[in-house]
Enzyme design. Structure first.
Site, mmCIF file in Angstrom:
data_model
loop_
_atom_site.group_PDB
_atom_site.id
_atom_site.type_symbol
_atom_site.label_atom_id
_atom_site.label_comp_id
_atom_site.label_asym_id
_atom_site.label_seq_id
_atom_site.Cartn_x
_atom_site.Cartn_y
_atom_site.Cartn_z
ATOM 1 N N GLY A 7 0.858 -1.191 0.000
ATOM 2 C CA GLY A 7 0.000 0.000 0.000
ATOM 3 C C GLY A 7 0.886 1.229 0.000
ATOM 4 N N GLY A 9 -0.244 4.304 -0.386
ATOM 5 C CA GLY A 9 -1.122 5.452 -0.189
ATOM 6 C C GLY A 9 -0.569 6.362 0.895
ATOM 7 N N ASP A 32 2.257 -1.460 -4.449
ATOM 8 C CA ASP A 32 0.839 -1.077 -4.542
ATOM 9 C C ASP A 32 0.203 -1.776 -5.738
ATOM 10 O OD1 ASP A 32 -0.810 1.441 -3.112
ATOM 11 O OD2 ASP A 32 -1.638 0.798 -5.044
ATOM 12 N N ARG A 82 -11.319 5.567 5.761
ATOM 13 C CA ARG A 82 -12.662 6.106 6.041
ATOM 14 C C ARG A 82 -12.923 7.401 5.290
ATOM 15 N NH1 ARG A 82 -13.886 6.860 12.237
ATOM 16 N NH2 ARG A 82 -11.683 7.233 12.576
ATOM 17 N N ARG A 88 -14.867 2.967 11.342
ATOM 18 C CA ARG A 88 -13.838 2.016 10.881
ATOM 19 C C ARG A 88 -14.501 0.684 10.516
ATOM 20 N NH1 ARG A 88 -11.384 4.589 15.336
ATOM 21 N NH2 ARG A 88 -9.562 5.819 14.743
ATOM 22 N N ASN A 95 -12.002 -4.473 3.147
ATOM 23 C CA ASN A 95 -10.608 -4.601 3.572
ATOM 24 C C ASN A 95 -10.241 -6.040 3.938
ATOM 25 O OD1 ASN A 95 -10.087 -1.991 2.985
ATOM 26 N ND2 ASN A 95 -10.026 -1.245 5.096
ATOM 27 N N HIS A 175 -9.333 -0.783 18.749
ATOM 28 C CA HIS A 175 -9.017 0.530 18.189
ATOM 29 C C HIS A 175 -10.334 1.222 17.878
ATOM 30 C CE1 HIS A 175 -6.961 3.619 16.077
ATOM 31 N NE2 HIS A 175 -7.143 3.162 14.857
#
Ligand code: APR
Length: 305
Positions: A7, A9, A32, A82, A88, A95, A175
């Site tokens: 990833g 990002g 990625d 998000r 989440r 995911n 979390h």
């Protein structure tokens, strides 16, 4: 030492950048699914090297997992973040699919790697990765507690007008909204927090911390990346330097804290072997109830998935 980041990002690229600045790994592979993205970002980060005085080599790769071969650590930051109005938990199905396939490919090429999971909902994604990887649970580490704890320390430092560096704290649980910060284990340079702040006033800070991620999503239209990637780098550093630091991380539980067959945030000792020990605290009734509530929430999501 080779670290792969899946990833490229916001979180992934920031992890690469912060890690390169530490100059503690020989090679970072940034991978990625989008063609050319990691190539471009890794080139940009590489061009900082002379300035930041780092010898880390950063390589950008689209999709070719063979280039991640024999990584010591793999950081999984891929998936969707998000948007405003989302929790989440809303990311879970999308995911989970991504984490499953990425874990399979990562472990195939790096069978001895430790995996650090960042994608949300964090505790469920850590569980998905553990189930998929079929490796010892000491090698699957979910990054959440460090981030929640650093947000709490920051807000507390503002309230008390003291340095954020001097605040120590410990968090348990999932979390997000059900995190369990422990008032009894919070201190300022060793001075118990109760000398500065009542439990009621501390609860206001805790509520602010719980909404810390959401506040950023509302400003930016996407989730945070700077504090999350700094938290990941703390874990990487503890593993590579075998420093035996204690951080709250999401890990697979086998009866600790009366919980099993799920991943949840607990204090752990981190070293070369990944999670070297889960630290079990004697919780009081109130803390225990909050932890059970948090566990119930995460377990429900796992069941639904
Ligand atoms: N393989 C590799 N990369 C993928 C895959 C995949 N199967 N699926 C998505 N990606 C990549 C995207 O192309 C994108 O570049 O993951 C990257 C995610 O980056 P961002 O959209 O910027 O999201 P980011 O803010 O980095 O958050 C990533 O971390 O904190 C969590 O909640 C957050 O789950 C989210 C994750």
């Amino acid at each position: 030492m080779k670290v792969t980041i899946i990833g490229a990002g916001n979180v992934g690229a920031s992890c690469a950048s912060l890690l390169a600045q530490k100059d503690i790994v020989k090679k970072i592979v940034l991978l990625d699914i989008i063609e050319k993205l990691s190539e471009g970002k890794s080139l940009d980060i590489s061009q900082m090297l002379p300035m930041i005085q780092s010898n880390t080599e950063i390589i950008g790769i689209s999709n070719d997992y063979s280039k991640s071969k024999n990584s010591e650590i793999i950081i999984i930051t891929c998936g969707i973040p998000r948007k405003p109005g989302m929790s989440r938990d809303d990311l879970v199905k999308t995911n989970a699919k991504i984490i499953r396939s990425v874990t399979e490919k990562s472990i195939f090429f790096s069978p001895k790697a430790k995996l650090i999971i960042v994608s949300n909902p964090l505790d469920v994604m850590t569980y998905v990765s553990y189930i998929t990887a079929k490796v010892d649970s000491s090698r699957i580490i979910g990054m959440a507690g460090i981030l929640d704890s650093t947000r709490y320390r920051f807000f507390l430092s503002k309230k008390l007008n003291v340095s954020p560096i001097d605040i120590q704290s410990l968090l348990l649980g999932g979390h997000g909204d059900t995190m369990v910060p422990l008032y009894r284990y919070t201190s300022v340079s060793g001075i118990p927090i109760k000398e500065f702040l009542s439990e009621e006033d501390n609860n206001v800070i805790i509520e602010k911390t719980k909404k810390g991620g959401e506040e950023i999503v509302n400003f930016l239209g996407t989730s945070a990346w700077m504090a999350p990637s700094a938290s990941v780098v703390k874990i990487v550093e503890a593993i590579l330097k075998d420093s035996k630091r204690i951080f709250p991380c999401s890990v697979f539980l086998k009866g600790q804290y009366g919980l099993k067959d799920m991943c949840l945030g607990v204090p752990v000792i981190l070293g070369n072997n990944g999670i070297e020990k889960i630290v079990e605290l004697q919780l009081n009734q109130k803390e225990n109830n909050l932890l059970k509530r948090s566990a119930f929430h995460v377990k429900n999501m796992i069941k639904k998935l």
